[in-house]
Design a protein around this motif. Structure first.
Motif, mmCIF file in Angstrom:
data_model
loop_
_atom_site.group_PDB
_atom_site.id
_atom_site.type_symbol
_atom_site.label_atom_id
_atom_site.label_comp_id
_atom_site.label_asym_id
_atom_site.label_seq_id
_atom_site.Cartn_x
_atom_site.Cartn_y
_atom_site.Cartn_z
ATOM 1 N N VAL A 115 0.841 -1.210 0.000
ATOM 2 C CA VAL A 115 0.000 0.000 0.000
ATOM 3 C C VAL A 115 0.871 1.253 0.000
ATOM 4 N N ARG A 122 2.084 9.283 -4.881
ATOM 5 C CA ARG A 122 1.137 10.401 -4.921
ATOM 6 C C ARG A 122 1.797 11.762 -5.161
ATOM 7 N N LEU B 121 -7.536 2.080 -10.405
ATOM 8 C CA LEU B 121 -7.711 3.538 -10.401
ATOM 9 C C LEU B 121 -7.119 4.210 -11.639
ATOM 10 N N ARG B 122 -6.285 3.475 -12.366
ATOM 11 C CA ARG B 122 -5.544 4.111 -13.448
ATOM 12 C C ARG B 122 -6.445 4.774 -14.496
ATOM 13 N N ALA B 125 -7.288 8.632 -14.864
ATOM 14 C CA ALA B 125 -6.448 9.617 -15.560
ATOM 15 C C ALA B 125 -7.013 10.005 -16.916
ATOM 16 N N LEU B 132 -7.126 11.706 -9.903
ATOM 17 C CA LEU B 132 -6.409 10.454 -9.633
ATOM 18 C C LEU B 132 -5.638 10.494 -8.314
ATOM 19 N N ALA B 133 -4.841 11.547 -8.118
ATOM 20 C CA ALA B 133 -4.016 11.602 -6.902
ATOM 21 C C ALA B 133 -4.869 11.649 -5.635
ATOM 22 N N LEU B 136 -6.211 8.152 -5.108
ATOM 23 C CA LEU B 136 -5.116 7.276 -4.665
ATOM 24 C C LEU B 136 -4.838 7.480 -3.183
ATOM 25 N N GLY B 137 -4.819 8.724 -2.752
ATOM 26 C CA GLY B 137 -4.564 9.011 -1.343
ATOM 27 C C GLY B 137 -5.669 8.491 -0.439
ATOM 28 N N ALA B 140 -5.372 4.635 -0.310
ATOM 29 C CA ALA B 140 -4.176 4.167 0.405
ATOM 30 C C ALA B 140 -4.308 4.409 1.904
#
Lengths: 289, 289
Positions: A115, A122, B121-122, B125, B132-133, B136-137, B140
């Motif tokens: 993870v 990021r 998640l890709r 974009a 996306l970022a 992702l955060g 995670a």
């Protein structure tokens, strides 16, 4: 800053971000133990060196990619060492994570590092947002299904293993990702770097097989003779020592040939020569050409 | 398309992308077994419903977020069931992954699903690169250190556990991520949705504790009485059944209060009412207000 110092600093910074007062302390400690306990750092070094050869125009992006690659490598070692896989008592010359922290925390350490490797990407969005999705894809493919590290490990649970596919997934995939990520982090096309990294990775796997057969435990920091004991494919067992060595050297030469013309060398050839010497057990190493 | 059908379709599509002729077949099969074997789909439903309430202007982005959330949930179940944690023989009314495929493949199934969730998640974009970022955060943080699912699980390896922190990390974090991701996928500010999702997640954990004490194995698809057997915190053991029920209901009411004013309802309140009814064992459920 030296490459090796840059790598230790960035790994420490990423791990610090995953710790803190709210974190369960033993898992935080196990993660540091798994990542900061030495290690060759071959893959992040490769990532940084390729990025340098490609101009390294966004060092923070390169750092993120290199950290992600090494964290995934460390995660794979922790899980590979578990009793249900290799049941390795030692790693990097000291107790493996599950021997030091117990099996439950070893499973969680691997999970948390996977993870964290994605979370480490990021910051790419801040410096070069258009590079985040490609890096995410490179990293995920290197470690997941259908052909990354996890897939390579899973071939050991199949009734029969094809040596090439197994090794390509288990080792070469992350080397290829390290080089492709280095190029992508610097805004270059990763395609030509895949072939370079794959050959390096295959060479490394053969060297690892040779060390497993002909090395000494104290020198390589883990037990030898594991492939035979675990009934796993090994290039020396399959082809003999001389042919395995010959294949290792031809793969390294072939990797050199794949370096795209026109990039700055950035220490790449010197790194490769150093790697060629360091890959083999000392008793077998000869100076690289 | 109904929400439930949308979720099964998108999970199947993501899993198909991780399979193919190059993949080790048994791991591919174990991943499908772990993900497609029923399951409440509470978290992706929540993600889709919040996105709908926020306008759902990029459905492919919402799909990616919902898939990532559910894959991580499935991964956590596979690893939680391992012998070194709960050693659960059944899950969703049939053998757990390690009972069906062996322990090695169960570890790898969890690993591969974690990786796949990030890879899922890709596609963000393509449709909304700036989302996306943040996604992702969110994902995670929900699953990693210092306060995600993995951290929650790791509290079980500490000498003492604080019930609130443990449950917040182990369950509420992913509910909060599901709601925050739904808002983010639709281009809205995730901040107010965290509190909503956290309360729902805490309510769910209490309901799970109640079912563990007062439910029946056949109804909930896994063994009951596990918390007591494993010496783990349980809200009923700590507060008694009536107080636990009261707390569950007040958390659900508090969650409703946190829905930001001005968003379209999008079925959110109806979903919540349905959830309140379905969370408890049938013998204890009463119609939600």
């Amino acid at each position: 800053m030296q490459t090796s110092e840059r790598i230790e600093r960035l790994l420490t910074a990423v791990l610090d971000g995953a710790a803190g007062p709210a974190a369960p302390p033993r898992l935080a400690e196990a993660m540091r133990y798994a990542v900061l306990g030495g290690g060759s750092r071959l893959r992040p070094t490769l990532c940084l060196t390729v990025a340098a050869a490609c101009g390294d125009d966004r060092p923070a992006v390169t750092d993120a990619a290199a950290a992600a690659i090494e964290l995934l490598h460390c995660a794979s070692l922790v899980h590979d060492d578990l009793p249900c896989f290799d049941d390795a008592a030692t790693r990097r010359g000291r107790p493996s994570v599950h021997r030091a922290f117990g099996e439950a925390l070893a499973v969680l350490t691997g999970d948390a590092l996977i993870v964290l490797s994605f979370e480490a990407l990021r910051p790419v969005a801040r410096d070069a947002p258009e590079r985040l999705a490609p890096l995410l894809g490179i990293v995920a493919r290197a470690v997941g299904m259908p052909a990354g590290i996890v897939a390579g490990q899973a071939w050991e649970s199949e009734p029969s293993i094809a040596l090439d596919e197994y090794q390509r997934a288990k080792t070469a995939a992350l080397f290829a990702a390290a080089t492709a990520a280095g190029a992508t982090a610097a805004g270059n096309d990763p395609a030509p770097w895949y072939a370079f990294g794959e050959r390096l990775g295959e060479a490394y796997q053969i060297a690892d097989d040779i060390r497993d057969v002909a090395g000494e435990s104290a020198e390589i920091g883990k037990p030898v003779g594991r492939d035979h004991a675990l009934g796993r494919p090994n290039a020396v067992a399959e082809f003999g020592l001389e042919r395995a060595r010959w294949r290792l050297e031809s793969l390294l030469a072939s990797a050199l040939d794949r370096i795209p013309s026109g990039v700055a060398d950035g220490g790449l050839r010197a790194l490769l020569a150093h790697q060629a010497r360091s890959l083999l057990p000392r008793s077998l190493a000869r100076p690289a050409a």
